[in-house]
Design a protein around this motif. Structure first.
Motif, PDB file in Angstrom:
ATOM      1  N   LYS B  74       0.855  -1.197   0.000  1.00 41.62           N
ATOM      2  CA  LYS B  74       0.000   0.000   0.000  1.00 41.62           C
ATOM      3  C   LYS B  74       0.891   1.247   0.000  1.00 41.62           C
ATOM      4  CE  LYS B  74      -3.972  -2.232   1.215  1.00 41.62           C
ATOM      5  NZ  LYS B  74      -3.805  -3.124   2.374  1.00 41.62           N
ATOM      6  N   THR B  75       0.314   2.331  -0.487  1.00 42.92           N
ATOM      7  CA  THR B  75       1.114   3.556  -0.488  1.00 42.92           C
ATOM      8  C   THR B  75       0.661   4.502   0.619  1.00 42.92           C
ATOM      9  OG1 THR B  75      -0.388   4.482  -2.114  1.00 42.92           O
ATOM     10  CG2 THR B  75       1.650   3.539  -2.949  1.00 42.92           C
ATOM     11  N   ILE B  76       1.619   5.251   1.116  1.00 44.57           N
ATOM     12  CA  ILE B  76       1.283   6.287   2.086  1.00 44.57           C
ATOM     13  C   ILE B  76       1.845   7.588   1.561  1.00 44.57           C
ATOM     14  CG2 ILE B  76       1.144   4.975   4.232  1.00 44.57           C
ATOM     15  CD1 ILE B  76       4.117   5.598   4.648  1.00 44.57           C
ATOM     16  N   SER B  77       1.382   8.690   2.120  1.00 45.77           N
ATOM     17  CA  SER B  77       2.009   9.951   1.744  1.00 45.77           C
ATOM     18  C   SER B  77       2.645  10.544   2.993  1.00 45.77           C
ATOM     19  CB  SER B  77       0.955  10.890   1.148  1.00 45.77           C
ATOM     20  OG  SER B  77       0.704  11.967   2.013  1.00 45.77           O
ATOM     21  N   MET B  78       3.895  10.914   2.833  1.00 39.70           N
ATOM     22  CA  MET B  78       4.600  11.479   3.983  1.00 39.70           C
ATOM     23  C   MET B  78       5.263  12.778   3.558  1.00 39.70           C
ATOM     24  SD  MET B  78       7.588   9.797   6.315  1.00 39.70           S
ATOM     25  CE  MET B  78       6.841   8.211   6.345  1.00 39.70           C
ATOM     26  N   THR B  79       5.204  13.760   4.436  1.00 40.30           N
ATOM     27  CA  THR B  79       5.864  15.017   4.110  1.00 40.30           C
ATOM     28  C   THR B  79       6.936  15.317   5.141  1.00 40.30           C
ATOM     29  OG1 THR B  79       4.378  16.367   5.425  1.00 40.30           O
ATOM     30  CG2 THR B  79       3.751  15.986   3.135  1.00 40.30           C
ATOM     31  N   ALA B  80       7.768  16.269   4.771  1.00 40.28           N
ATOM     32  CA  ALA B  80       8.791  16.745   5.700  1.00 40.28           C
ATOM     33  C   ALA B  80       8.672  18.262   5.754  1.00 40.28           C
ATOM     34  CB  ALA B  80      10.172  16.321   5.223  1.00 40.28           C
ATOM     35  N   GLU B  81       7.426  18.690   5.826  1.00 46.88           N
ATOM     36  CA  GLU B  81       7.158  20.126   5.794  1.00 46.88           C
ATOM     37  C   GLU B  81       7.850  20.842   6.945  1.00 46.88           C
ATOM     38  OE1 GLU B  81       3.017  20.339   5.489  1.00 46.88           O
ATOM     39  OE2 GLU B  81       2.995  22.402   4.772  1.00 46.88           O
ATOM     40  N   ASN B  82       8.539  21.915   6.617  1.00 48.15           N
ATOM     41  CA  ASN B  82       9.217  22.689   7.658  1.00 48.15           C
ATOM     42  C   ASN B  82       8.265  23.699   8.284  1.00 48.15           C
ATOM     43  OD1 ASN B  82      11.763  21.470   7.454  1.00 48.15           O
ATOM     44  ND2 ASN B  82      12.194  22.644   5.591  1.00 48.15           N
ATOM     45  N   PRO B  83       8.625  24.265   9.437  1.00 44.84           N
ATOM     46  CA  PRO B  83       7.759  25.266  10.066  1.00 44.84           C
ATOM     47  C   PRO B  83       7.581  26.480   9.153  1.00 44.84           C
ATOM     48  CG  PRO B  83       9.617  24.707  11.504  1.00 44.84           C
ATOM     49  CD  PRO B  83       9.830  23.975  10.234  1.00 44.84           C
ATOM     50  N   ALA B  84       6.397  27.064   9.207  1.00 41.56           N
ATOM     51  CA  ALA B  84       6.157  28.276   8.420  1.00 41.56           C
ATOM     52  C   ALA B  84       6.704  29.490   9.167  1.00 41.56           C
ATOM     53  CB  ALA B  84       4.661  28.447   8.169  1.00 41.56           C
ATOM     54  N   GLU B  85       6.955  30.557   8.441  1.00 42.75           N
ATOM     55  CA  GLU B  85       7.429  31.800   9.053  1.00 42.75           C
ATOM     56  C   GLU B  85       6.340  32.392   9.956  1.00 42.75           C
ATOM     57  OE1 GLU B  85      10.190  34.197   8.067  1.00 42.75           O
ATOM     58  OE2 GLU B  85      11.207  32.308   7.596  1.00 42.75           O
ATOM     59  N   ASP B  86       6.756  33.080  10.979  1.00 41.73           N
ATOM     60  CA  ASP B  86       5.821  33.820  11.834  1.00 41.73           C
ATOM     61  C   ASP B  86       4.686  32.977  12.394  1.00 41.73           C
ATOM     62  OD1 ASP B  86       7.152  36.243  11.588  1.00 41.73           O
ATOM     63  OD2 ASP B  86       6.244  36.587   9.613  1.00 41.73           O
ATOM     64  N   VAL B  87       4.994  31.754  12.729  1.00 43.44           N
ATOM     65  CA  VAL B  87       3.988  30.917  13.367  1.00 43.44           C
ATOM     66  C   VAL B  87       4.540  30.394  14.684  1.00 43.44           C
ATOM     67  CG1 VAL B  87       2.679  28.764  13.213  1.00 43.44           C
ATOM     68  CG2 VAL B  87       2.926  30.225  11.196  1.00 43.44           C
ATOM     69  N   LEU B  88       3.751  30.501  15.742  1.00 48.45           N
ATOM     70  CA  LEU B  88       4.106  29.904  17.015  1.00 48.45           C
ATOM     71  C   LEU B  88       2.816  29.323  17.586  1.00 48.45           C
ATOM     72  CD1 LEU B  88       6.406  29.520  19.092  1.00 48.45           C
ATOM     73  CD2 LEU B  88       5.556  31.561  20.236  1.00 48.45           C
ATOM     74  N   PHE B  89       2.788  28.017  17.676  1.00 49.85           N
ATOM     75  CA  PHE B  89       1.526  27.393  18.067  1.00 49.85           C
ATOM     76  C   PHE B  89       1.286  27.433  19.578  1.00 49.85           C
ATOM     77  CE2 PHE B  89       2.195  25.040  13.976  1.00 49.85           C
ATOM     78  CZ  PHE B  89       1.101  25.592  13.328  1.00 49.85           C
ATOM     79  N   ARG B 248       0.663  22.085  10.426  1.00 55.31           N
ATOM     80  CA  ARG B 248       1.497  22.807   9.453  1.00 55.31           C
ATOM     81  C   ARG B 248       0.776  23.008   8.135  1.00 55.31           C
ATOM     82  NH1 ARG B 248       7.635  20.967  10.799  1.00 55.31           N
ATOM     83  NH2 ARG B 248       7.691  22.051  12.810  1.00 55.31           N
ATOM     84  N   LYS B 249      -0.358  22.342   7.990  1.00 53.68           N
ATOM     85  CA  LYS B 249      -1.166  22.585   6.783  1.00 53.68           C
ATOM     86  C   LYS B 249      -2.298  23.565   7.092  1.00 53.68           C
ATOM     87  CE  LYS B 249      -0.306  18.807   3.770  1.00 53.68           C
ATOM     88  NZ  LYS B 249       0.705  17.957   4.415  1.00 53.68           N
TER      89      LYS B 249
END
Ligand code: SF4
Ligand code: SF4
Lengths: 413, 303
Positions: B74-89, B248-249
Motif C-alpha cells: 500500500k502507499t502512504i504519503s509522507m511530508t517533511a514540511e518545515n515550520p512556516a514563518e511567523d507561526v508559534l503554536f 502545518r497545513k
C-alpha cells in the motif's frame, strides 16, 4: 618491537594463568559462565520483544538496570579512596589493596556500561551517542557528561594498573613520574563520576525526590562506604585463596575509611529524613511512599526497612574500635553495609523518584524474571572480569608471571 | 558528514554481513528484496533529521514511503514540511466546557497511529471533584463510567510544548528538540530509547514504545509527517506533536476538531486575530506548575 613482544608474551602468560587453577576456581568460573549465558538468553528475549518484558512502564520508566548502574558507579568511584593514600601519600600498606581496588573499579565500570546498554530501547542505534559520528548533546545533557567521565575513568583505571603490572612483569620497578600524575588525576575523576551521576537525577525539576541538593554529597558518602566495604570482602577472600599477602593492617585501615564514610552517610540520611518528615510538603510524598507507603501501595517497604536497620546497626558496630578490629565482625558489618547501600542507592533511590507520578498517580514497579536474569548475568560478567584481572595481577605481583621466566611456571603446574 | 560516510563504509561489511551479501549476490533474490535491503541499510545509518538539508529530508521520506510500499503493497504519503514563518503554536483548554467524553483521546489515537496493543494515549483526562481545586492525586484519569458525573469537572493534560522544555535539554543525542513554530518533536529514528526525557518531563507528556507498536493495516492514517504520525518502532519515545501533519497545513489538531463541547482552542500565538490570542487576552488563564519555569504553551481557562 621489543615492547610488542613483551605484550604478546604477557597476553599468552595471563591466558595461561586464568585457565589454570584449583577445582574451586574452575567451579567458580563455570558458575559465572552459566549465569552469564542465562543473562544473555534473557537479554535476547528482551531484544526480540522490546523493553515490555521488563516491569517498567511509562509511569516508572527506570528500574532495576538503572538502579544497579547508579550503585555500581559508586563502587567504581570508591577505588580512589585507596589510590590516594598509596600512590600520593606513599602509604605502603595499601599497595596490594590498590591493584585489587582498581581491578574492581574496572569490573564495576564494565558492569555500569552493560547496564546502560541493557536499559536502552534501541541498542542498534547506540552509535548515535559516540561523539564524532553521532550527535552529542554536550554540555546540556548530563548523560553525555556521564558517558565521557565513565569512559575516561575506565581508561585511567585500566592504564595505571596496566603500566605498573607491565613493568613488574618485566621485573622492573614502575616509574613514579609516570603513574603518580595519573593517580592524582584519577582521584579527582572518581569524585567526578559520582557527582555527575548524581547530577543526572539531581537536575530534574520534574522529580522533587531527586531535585535535592544533598543528593550528590550523599552519593559520595555512601559510595565511599559501600565500595571499600566490598574491597575488604574481596581482600578477605583473596587472602584465604591465594598466597597474596595482605596484612591485617591494610584491612584495618580500609575499615577506618568505611566507618567514617558510613557515619557521614548516616548523618546525611538523618538530615534528609528531617526535611521530609518534620515539615512535609507535597514534595515529600515520594519519601512517604518509600518509608511508609501511600494509599495502600507499599511495595518498597520491605526493602527500605531491611536497608535502614542494616545500615544503622553496621555503622554503630563499626564505630567501636574493639568491634571493628575484630576481623570476623568487620566482615559481617561490611556485608551488611554493602547490602544496605545497594538497596538504598538502587531501588530506594530510583523507583520512588517516579512515585507518585507527575500528577500524583501511584503505579508500582516490580522487576520481572527476565530483568532479574539480565541483571544477574551482568553481575556475573563483572565478577568474571574481576577474577581474570585479579588473578593475572596477583600472578605478576607474586612473581609467578614474569617475562622469559615461563619455564619455571611450567614446572610448577 | 565525512566521518559518517567513512563509518558507513567501515561497518558495511561487518553489520549487514552475511545477510545483505547473500541477498545481493544471490540470483534468486528478487529486486524487491535487494531494494529493501538497500533502504534498510541507508535508513540505519542516516543522520539526525534536525541536521538534514531539505534534500536529505526528501530522500529519507522517499525511502520510508517506498519501504512501506514494499512491505505492505500500500502507499502512504509522507511530508517533511518545515515550520512556516511567523507561526508559534499555542493551545488553550476550557475547564468549564470539558465534560470528559474523551472523544479527543480516541481521535488522537486514530490520527497519530498509536499502538493499539498497549492502548497508548497522549491525552489524559482527569476527573476532579468540584470545590477542591486541582487535586491531581485524588483525581481519576482512567475511568470507564458514564460522563459527566455530577459534582465533578474534567481537565485534560498532554505534552504542553514547553517554551523551555526540560525534556529537550536532557536528551543525550538531540533526538528531541523544539522547532521554530514551537512544536517539541522527536526524531524516532534517532532516539536511542534512554527515557531520560521522560524522567525530565514534569507533565507526563511522553510515551515510550515498550514493545513493537501495532496498528491494523486498515486503520493506518496514511497522511503522515516525518516528525508526527509516521509508524514508530519499538524502543523509541513519542508524544503529542499538536498533530504536526495537520497544523502545518493550517488545520486544527485532531483533538480540537473532535471535541464536541468546543473546550479546546488552538492557533497561532503570533497572529493577533487568532482565537487563541483572544482567549489569552480576555480570559483569566493559568498554566500548570509555573514555578518550574518550563513555560508551557498550553493554558487553562474558565468561562
Ligand atoms: S510537556 Fe513535557 S514533553 Fe512536552 S515539551 Fe514540556 S517537558 Fe517536554
Ligand atoms: S528517550 Fe530518545 S528522545 Fe528521550 S532522551 Fe532518550 S534519546 Fe532522547
Amino acid at each position: 618491537m621489543g615492547r610488542f613482544k613483551v605484550l604478546k608474551s604477557l597476553v599468552v602468560d595471563s591466558l595461561d594463568t586464568i585457565t589454570k587453577g584449583s577445582i574451586k576456581y574452575h567451579i567458580w568460573m563455570g558458575v559465572l559462565t552459566l549465569v552469564m549465558l542465562i543473562g544473555m538468553y534473557c537479554y535476547s528475549i528482551q531484544l526480540e520483544e522490546g523493553l515490555s518484558v521488563t516491569g517498567m512502564t511509562d509511569r516508572v520508566s527506570w528500574g532495576l538496570y538503572i538502579s544497579n548502574f547508579t550503585f555500581l558507579v559508586g563502587v567504581a568511584a570508591a577505588a580512589v579512596m585507596l589510590v590516594m593514600p598509596t600512590y600520593v601519600l606513599k602509604d605502603v600498606d595499601f599497595k596490594q589493596a590498590v591493584l585489587i581496588g582498581e581491578g574492581l573499579a574496572v569490573a564495576a565500570l564494565i558492569m555500569c556500561l552493560a547496564f546502560v546498554v541493557a536499559d536502552m530501547g534501541g541498542p542498534s542505534v547506540l552509535w548515535h551517542m559516540i561523539p564524532g559520528i553521532g550527535v552529542f548533546n554536550f554540555p546540556n545533557s548530563m548523560l553525555t557528561w556521564d558517558v565521557i567521565v565513565l569512559n575516561g575513568y575506565l581508561f585511567i583505571n585500566i592504564s595505571i594498573p596496566f603500566y605498573i603490572l607491565f613493568r613488574h612483569y618485566q621485573g622492573k620497578e614502575a616509574k613514579k613520574s609516570v603513574y603518580v600524575p595519573g593517580a592524582v588525576l584519577s582521584v579527582f575523576w572518581a569524585v567526578g563520576i559520582h557527582l555527575v551521576t548524581a547530577f543526572l537525577y539531581q537536575g530534574l525539576q520534574a522529580r522533587p525526590f531527586w531535585n535535592n541538593a544533598l543528593l550528590g554529597p550523599r552519593f559520595l558518602a555512601s559510595a565511599f562506604a559501600a565500595g571499600p566495604a566490598l574491597i575488604i570482602l574481596v581482600l578477605a577472600i583473596i587472602r584465604s585463596f591465594s598466597a597474596f599477602n595482605i596484612p591485617d593492617k591494610t584491612i584495618k585501615k580500609i575499615a577506618m575509611i568505611v566507618t567514617v564514610a558510613a557515619q557521614i552517610n548516616l548523618i546525611m540520611l538523618i538530615s534528609e529524613l528531617f526535611k521530609e518528615f518534620y515539615a512535609p510538603t507535597h514534595h515529600s510524598e515520594s519519601a512517604y511512599y518509600l518509608f511508609f507507603g501511600l494509599h495502600g501501595k507499599n511495595a518498597l517497604l520491605p526493602w527500605i526497612w531491611t536497608a535502614i536497620p542494616l545500615n544503622v546497626i553496621a555503622t554503630i558496630i563499626l564505630t567501636f574500635n574493639r568491634f571493628r578490629n575484630n576481623l570476623k565482625v568487620l566482615y559481617v558489618c561490611c556485608f551488611m553495609l554493602f547490602v544496605a547501600i545497594w538497596i538504598e542507592k538502587g531501588f530506594g533511590l530510583i523507583v520512588p523518584g517516579f512515585i507518585p507520578g507527575p500528577y500524583g498517580k501511584i503505579v508500582e514497579y516490580l522487576p520481572t524474571g527476565i530483568e532479574i536474569g539480565v541483571t544477574l548475568g551482568i553481575w556475573a560478567l563483572g565478577a568474571f572480569v574481576f577474577t581474570i584481572l585479579a588473578k593475572t595481577a596477583i600472578g605478576i605481583e607474586l612473581g609467578e608471571l614474569r617475562y622469559k621466566k615461563k619455564e619455571t611456571i611450567e614446572d610448577r603446574h | 558528514m565525512d566521518r559518517r560516510t567513512a563509518f558507513k563504509k567501515l561497518t558495511a561489511s561487518l553489520l549487514i554481513g552475511a545477510g545483505a551479501i547473500s541477498t545481493s549476490c544471490s540470483t534468486l533474490a528478487s529486486d524487491d528484496a535487494k531494494e529493501k535491503a538497500q533502504i534498510d541499510w541507508e535508513e540505519q545509518f542516516k543522520g539526525n533529521y534536525k541536521l538534514m538539508s531539505d534534500e536529505e529530508k526528501q530522500d529519507t521520506i522517499n525511502r520510508l514511503m517506498r519501504s512501506y510500499e514494499l512491505r505492505t503493497g500500500k502507499t502512504i504519503s509522507m511530508t517533511a514540511e518545515n515550520p512556516a514563518e511567523d507561526v508559534l503554536f499555542g493551545y488553550a483548554f476550557n475547564i468549564s466546557k470539558c465534560q470528559g467524553y474523551m472523544d479527543c483521546v480516541s481521535a488522537c489515537v486514530k490520527e497519530n497511529n498509536q499502538d493499539r496493543n498497549s492502548e497508548m494515549q497522549y491525552i489524559r483526562i482527569h476527573e476532579m471533584k468540584d470545590g477542591e481545586g486541582f487535586k491531581f492525586d485524588k483525581a481519576d484519569d482512567n475511568y470507564y463510567h458514564e460522563v459527566p458525573v455530577e459534582g465533578h469537572f474534567y481537565m485534560g493534560t498532554q505534552c504542553f510544548h514547553c517554551d523551555n522544555p526540560p525534556c529537550v535539554e536532557v536528551c543525550p543525542v538531540q533526538a528531541t528538540w523544539k522547532e521554530d513554530d514551537g512544536l517539541v518533536v522527536v526524531d524516532y529514528d534517532w532516539c536511542v530509547g534512554c527515557r531520560y526525557c521522560m524522567a525530565a518531563c514534569p507533565y507526563d507528556g511522553r510515551r515510550f514504545n515498550w514493545s513493537k507498536p501495532e496498528v491494523p493495516e486498515s486503520e493506518v492514517n496514511k497522511n503522515q509527517h516525518y516528525l508526527g504520525n509516521r509508524m514508530r518502532k519499538k524502543g523509541v519515545m513519542e508524544k503529542c506533536t499538536f498533530c504536526v501533519q495537520r497544523s502545518r497545513k493550517g488545520k486544527n489538531p485532531a483533538c480540537v476538531e473532535a471535541c464536541p463541547t468546543g473546550a479546546r482552542i488552538f492557533g497561532n500565538l503570533l497572529d493577533p486575530n487568532s482565537t487563541i490570542r483572544w482567549v489569552l487576552e480576555n480570559k483569566k488563564v493559568f498554566r500548570l506548575k509555573e514555578d518550574l519555569g518550563t513555560d508551557p504553551k498550553f493554558w487553562y481557562f474558565m468561562d
